[in-house]
Each structure stands twice: as structure tokens, then as C-alpha cells.
Design an enzyme around this catalytic site. Structure first.
Site, short mmCIF file in Angstrom:
data_model
loop_
_atom_site.label_atom_id
_atom_site.label_comp_id
_atom_site.label_asym_id
_atom_site.label_seq_id
_atom_site.Cartn_x
_atom_site.Cartn_y
_atom_site.Cartn_z
N HIS A 245 0.85 -1.18 0.00
CA HIS A 245 0.00 0.00 0.00
C HIS A 245 0.88 1.24 0.00
O HIS A 245 1.98 1.23 0.58
CB HIS A 245 -0.92 0.01 1.23
CG HIS A 245 -2.03 1.01 1.14
ND1 HIS A 245 -1.88 2.34 1.48
CD2 HIS A 245 -3.32 0.86 0.72
CE1 HIS A 245 -3.02 2.97 1.29
NE2 HIS A 245 -3.91 2.10 0.82
N GLU A 303 -7.67 -4.92 -0.72
CA GLU A 303 -8.18 -5.59 -1.90
C GLU A 303 -8.23 -7.11 -1.76
O GLU A 303 -9.07 -7.77 -2.38
CB GLU A 303 -7.35 -5.23 -3.14
CG GLU A 303 -7.64 -3.86 -3.72
CD GLU A 303 -6.78 -2.78 -3.08
OE1 GLU A 303 -5.89 -3.13 -2.27
OE2 GLU A 303 -7.00 -1.59 -3.39
#
Length: 361
Positions: A245, A303
Site C-alpha cells: 500500500h 483488496e
């Protein structure tokens, strides 16, 4: 110059804070753990909108107004659904939203909240050769979205989807939110700003990632050796989807929220075995990434378990970004209003590094 605007503060906001070092997400004074699974999506919409719209009704009244907005959007756009259906599902929903009025009132905002939740199931049903189902104004937002998709909505799946919408409703100054604020700073309408957010969210480095997670899991399952598949993917320069991320240097807190939601669904159908397999892949990926990229802390992001949750809810992977948008649109609208209130145009400077022409005296 900050590459990709890293560490540049572009706005003051009361809406959300992402603590990348500590792994915490705050949404308008509340931790994610306080909200996810405890507050309904409509309540969180009220939280985000508070102070940005005149005469904002109470929680229950706002949820009723969102239900009425779903009906209005369906009635307004139903005549053109057949023309949108040949497009890919994301482009079709974006095109449908572009036809909504570009106003600034609460009614305009609620139509934008309703639109992805209405258009996505309607267009998916058309793609399956089925007739779209009209919304039920009295139903909960997530429950109605699932009912419009499959004709029924189990309470467990409805709660899972509602928790997902809350979990992704806002997340700092991410790419799509920044795009909406740039457009909002020009004093364009809400629809224009949300279309900018939709454009940014489509990319595989942002909201487009959960679909490829399913493709990755299927490929690993077919290979029979998770670690070998992952090492080969890294060796050829591929990305391990669902990991890493831009902000978090520790585990994404949203991943744990959604993993718990999927586990609660695990007692039914094949979700439990899918989760068990995904957990094995997750551990293998973390082990492989730790060896392959020792200089970086690459952890599970939102995700990975988003993919499992939305798959369990019955959405095809090509529609995952649409469902992401159905939650994030609430944050986009709030950021749009917050940016408009500043009255300031976002206009950064660039540094020219190209050739310089000869100047004639």
C-alpha cells in the site's frame, strides 16, 4: 520535488485520517473498528455529510431518502439501460451517472449515492439476459443492492456488504478523492467531481485491484504450489495483487475487518473453503515477499479480502470496482463539499525539464 506528491499536504480535512505507520483509519472522529459492522452505511453517510448540506435530516430519515433516491435513479435511467448494457460494466455505470443532474443540493448527492448501487445490478442482470429489478425504497441500501442483483438477499450477506461499504467509504487523500477535490475546486457540480473520482478509481493501482486478486487465486489453485507461483510472478516483474500500500507500512486495518466478515460467512456454501485457501496463499505471499523484497514492508491490503467478500456476495470480478465506488462515493461527495467551501482553486506548479529554445535578442 516529491515524486507522486508523496508527503505533500494538499488539504485540511475533518473527514478521515490514515495513519500509515500505526495502521489506523479514523473516519470523522471514529476508528474503523467503531464503525465497521456496527454502523449502517446510511448512518456513515450522515456522519460524512454532517455540516456540508443545509437541513440534513436525521439518520433514519436520510436512509429513507437514499431509498427514494434509488427509485428515482432507476426510473430516470431505466429507458437507456439497454444502450449502456453493451459497454463494460464500469464504463456503463460511469456513463449512466454522467446523465444525472450536475447540481449541488442534497438531492443531487443522494442520487449519486444511489446510482452505482442501482446501475450495477441492473446492468449485470441485463448482461445475463434477465430483466432489471426495480429498487425497494423501504429496504436497507446494501440489502436492496443484493436483491436487485439476485432477487433475494440473505441477512448475513446484506450485513457483510453493508460492512464493506462502510469500510471503504473514505480513506484520506487517495487518488480518486484527490481527483474529485481538484474538479470540485473549479466549482463544478457534484456529478462532474464524482465522474473524476470514477475515472481514477478504475485503474489497477487503485480500485481496479480486487478483480485481479481472484484471477491470482484461481491461477495459484490451478498451479498447486502457491510459493512457486508467487516467486515466478515476482521474478518476471509481476505484481502480487492484494499486497502493499502507498501509505500503510503495516497491515491495512481494513483487511482485518473484511477478513473477519468473510469468516462469518464461511459456514455457508463454498466461502469457508475459499477463505481457508486464501489464508494459505496470504501467508505464502507474505513469506515470499519478505525474502524477495527485504528492504520493504509489504503487507496485506484491503483488496485481498475485498475480492473474497464480493465474490461471496455474488458479484462477478469485473464489477468489483463498481461496488467499491458504491461505498467510496459517500466520501467523494463529502470531500467535494469540503473543497468547495474553501473557495480555492487547486493549482500546483510544475518544474519544466525539457529543452530550452534559443532566445533571440
Amino acid at each position: 520535488m516529491a515524486n507522486g506528491l508523496d508527503d505533500v499536504v494538499a488539504a485540511d480535512t475533518v473527514l478521515s485520517d490514515v495513519d500509515g505507520a500505526g495502521g489506523h483509519l479514523t473516519i470523522r472522529g471514529h476508528s474503523l473498528a467503531e464503525l465497521a459492522g456496527r454502523w449502517r452505511f446510511g448512518q456513515v453517510v450522515h456522519l460524512l455529510f454532517d455540516g456540508f448540506f443545509d437541513e440534513l435530516p436525521g439518520d433514519s430519515e436520510l436512509e429513507q431518502a437514499i431509498g427514494k433516491a434509488r427509485v428515482e435513479v432507476f426510473e430516470r435511467l431505466q429507458p437507456i439501460l439497454g444502450q449502456l448494457a453493451p459497454l463494460d460494466i464500469y464504463s456503463a455505470v460511469r456513463a449512466g451517472i454522467a446523465l444525472l443532474p450536475d447540481g449541488e443540493a442534497l438531492a443531487d448527492a443522494l442520487r449519486l449515492i444511489a446510482a452505482p448501487a442501482v446501475l450495477t445490478p441492473a446492468l449485470l442482470r441485463l448482461g445475463r439476459g434477465e430483466k432489471p429489478l426495480p429498487p425497494d425504497a423501504s429496504a436497507d441500501h446494501a440489502s436492496d443492492m443484493l436483491r436487485m442483483l439476485g432477487g433475494t438477499a440473505s441477512p448475513a450477506l446484506a450485513k457483510a456488504l453493508d460492512t464493506y461499504l462502510v469500510t471503504v467509504c473514505d480513506h484520506g487523500l487517495n487518488a480518486s478523492t484527490f481527483a474529485t477535490r481538484v474538479v470540485a475546486s473549479t466549482q463544478a457540480g457534484l456529478t462532474s467531481a464524482i465522474l473524476a473520482g470514477l475515472g481514477a478509481l478504475k485503474g489497477p493501482l487503485h480500485g481496479g485491484a480486487p478483480g485481479p486478486v481472484i484471477e491470482m487465486l484461481d491461477a495459484i489453485e490451478a498451479s498447486g504450489d502457491a510459493a512457486a507461483w508467487l516467486r515466478d510472478e515476482i521474478a518476471r516483474g509481476g505484481r502480487i495483487m492484494g499486497f502493499g500500500h502507498r501509505i500503510y507500512r503495516v497491515r491495512d486495518p481494513r483487511a482485518d475487518v473484511l477478513k473477519a466478515v468473510v469468516r462469518q460467512l464461511g459456514s455457508s456454501n463454498q466461502t469457508g473453503s475459499r477463505l481457508a485457501f486464501a489464508e494459505r496463499v496470504e501467508q505464502a505471499a507474505l513469506d515470499v515477499l519478505r525474502v524477495a523484497k527485504p528492504q520493504r514492508s509489504i503487507q496485506t491490503n484491503v483488496e485481498f479480502y475485498t475480492a473474497l467478500l464480493l465474490e461471496a456476495a455474488g458479484f462477478p470480478k469485473e464489477a468489483f470496482s463498481n461496488v467499491f465506488a458504491a461505498g467510496r462515493v459517500a466520501g467523494w461527495i463529502a470531500h467535494t463539499r469540503e473543497q468547495q467551501a474553501t473557495g480555492r482553486l487547486i493549482r500546483p506548479q510544475s518544474r519544466y525539464v525539457g529543452p530550452v529554445p534559443d532566445l533571440v535578442a
